[in-house]
Write an enzyme that holds these catalytic residues in place. Sequence first.
Site, mmCIF file in Angstrom:
data_model
loop_
_atom_site.group_PDB
_atom_site.id
_atom_site.type_symbol
_atom_site.label_atom_id
_atom_site.label_comp_id
_atom_site.label_asym_id
_atom_site.label_seq_id
_atom_site.Cartn_x
_atom_site.Cartn_y
_atom_site.Cartn_z
ATOM 1 N N CYS A 1 11.810 42.793 63.396
ATOM 2 C CA CYS A 1 11.444 42.577 64.792
ATOM 3 C C CYS A 1 9.943 42.806 64.988
ATOM 4 O O CYS A 1 9.400 43.812 64.522
ATOM 5 C CB CYS A 1 12.228 43.512 65.697
ATOM 6 S SG CYS A 1 11.875 43.286 67.453
ATOM 7 N N CYS B 1 8.771 49.192 69.300
ATOM 8 C CA CYS B 1 9.461 50.272 70.015
ATOM 9 C C CYS B 1 9.547 51.487 69.099
ATOM 10 O O CYS B 1 10.077 51.409 67.979
ATOM 11 C CB CYS B 1 10.854 49.818 70.425
ATOM 12 S SG CYS B 1 10.861 48.308 71.426
ATOM 13 N N CYS C 1 12.922 52.498 67.312
ATOM 14 C CA CYS C 1 13.763 51.489 66.667
ATOM 15 C C CYS C 1 13.475 51.347 65.172
ATOM 16 O O CYS C 1 12.329 51.146 64.760
ATOM 17 C CB CYS C 1 13.580 50.142 67.360
ATOM 18 S SG CYS C 1 14.723 48.878 66.748
ATOM 19 N N CYS D 1 29.868 42.598 71.426
ATOM 20 C CA CYS D 1 28.439 42.509 71.722
ATOM 21 C C CYS D 1 27.673 42.179 70.445
ATOM 22 O O CYS D 1 27.944 42.751 69.388
ATOM 23 C CB CYS D 1 27.927 43.829 72.302
ATOM 24 S SG CYS D 1 28.885 44.410 73.724
ATOM 25 N N CYS E 1 29.013 39.769 75.035
ATOM 26 C CA CYS E 1 27.699 40.226 75.499
ATOM 27 C C CYS E 1 26.712 40.031 74.365
ATOM 28 O O CYS E 1 27.070 40.183 73.187
ATOM 29 C CB CYS E 1 27.777 41.703 75.910
ATOM 30 S SG CYS E 1 26.204 42.415 76.465
ATOM 31 N N CYS F 1 23.494 43.673 82.029
ATOM 32 C CA CYS F 1 23.778 44.955 81.394
ATOM 33 C C CYS F 1 22.423 45.572 81.063
ATOM 34 O O CYS F 1 21.694 45.053 80.223
ATOM 35 C CB CYS F 1 24.614 44.750 80.130
ATOM 36 S SG CYS F 1 24.904 46.256 79.164
ATOM 37 N N ARG G 1 28.283 52.985 80.734
ATOM 38 C CA ARG G 1 28.720 52.954 79.330
ATOM 39 C C ARG G 1 28.136 54.128 78.542
ATOM 40 O O ARG G 1 26.918 54.279 78.427
ATOM 41 C CB ARG G 1 28.347 51.616 78.689
ATOM 42 C CG ARG G 1 28.981 50.421 79.424
ATOM 43 C CD ARG G 1 28.795 49.104 78.682
ATOM 44 N NE ARG G 1 29.325 47.992 79.454
ATOM 45 C CZ ARG G 1 30.602 47.578 79.438
ATOM 46 N NH1 ARG G 1 31.468 48.201 78.659
ATOM 47 N NH2 ARG G 1 30.991 46.553 80.182
#
Length: 438
Positions: free
Chosen positions: A114, A118, A121, A160, A194, A254, A326
């Site tokens: 990616c 972040c 992550c 998901c 999702c 979400c 959640r």
Amino acid sequence: MSQVAFFARTLLCGSQQAAGVNVLRNFVWRAFNSSSSALQAEPLPVTTETIPSVPRWILELGVVRNDWTREEVAEVYSTPLLELVYRAASVHRMYNDPSMVQRCTLLSIKTGGCPENCNYCSQSSHWSKDTGMKAEKLMDLEEVYQAALRAREAGSTRFCMGAAWRGPSQVGQRQWERVLEMIRRIRGLGMEVCTTLGMLTPEQAAQLRQAGLTAYNHNLDTSPEYYEKITSTRKYEDRLTTLEAVREAGISVCAGGIIGLGEGPQDRVGLIHQLATLPAHPESVPINRLVAVKGTPLQDQAPPEGLDLVRCIATARVVMPRTVVRLSAGRLDLSRSDQALAFLAGANSIFDGDKLLTTPNNDRNEDLAMFEQLGLKSRPAFLPYASGNETSRSFEGCGSAEVPEAVADSGVAAAAGGCCGGAKKAAVGGGSGGGCCA
């Protein structure tokens, strides 16, 4: 006066107690006169200072609002924990069956590489050498489909899929089409679907809606003020723009965040306030507890306590009464008692399975044992959601050849008019197209 005298006589009767009667009569007479004078006296002035003010959020507990102030959310968050859990549990029961918890499965369909940075992550290419995370190709359609089948057989009702992308715009058309076909086929299994694929354009959001997507996950992570300490490759406004594109496409939002990033209580308040003041409350708000990964800038960050998680869940439940809260990443080292308190405070979803994207998760058998001990039951797929967009309330075009059995037998589904909120059940075995609402 006559009633008082009568009462006195019943206590002190008989001629031999006449003296006592006289004494009591004189006492009652003086008390009566004193009381009469008090009744005739001018009433004491009542000022606003003598009446304790009750906060609006308590007076309107359970009312769905989008005009929360940050000060109000801070007041909710700072309420003594047991009182806060009580208030949140009260709201939870206004809109939800407190024993019903949805079990979801999250699969990384494109891992590593990616371009975002972040700090929490493990999939960021910025520290892949330190984490040892290699960029992988997008999974094959059949491989993902089989994973969804296994998840459904294990009891999950929402599947998901996450891709370590900045957004679909960075990949080729063939990969994007593969993801859209994943959505179509998994929706055909009778599961909610999702995805979390990074930033979206309005056109991409519309294509996801047409493919049958139930909800799109795009977490805000933390407060606007703290966000620049978490990533510098995108802006907070970029996240909000994607949420708007999702919402405008008619897909349910979400969006949640992570606690334990080094933020303070004011940042947790800021995150919840941001979510509660969106044009519409999200269908789902995942509350994640940081799982620190070796090699990331936050590798040494201590995880927040379980009660910190409970406080965030309870606050989210109070300010977003109808939203699915959640209980997401970071459950692995939580006690069953901590999780029970989280459910009491309003959490009504978990992610099960042994992995969440790249981090370990609770064993399914452990979760089943917890459900049994706490008296919880799994939420079936396609029960209409009280919050969120049309994709969570009407399931037309889901591609399933039949109504899921749990929904067909559910009183909730019947009250809502079937799995699609319509007047009839879906046709079995084809009908006018074989879809859930054909």
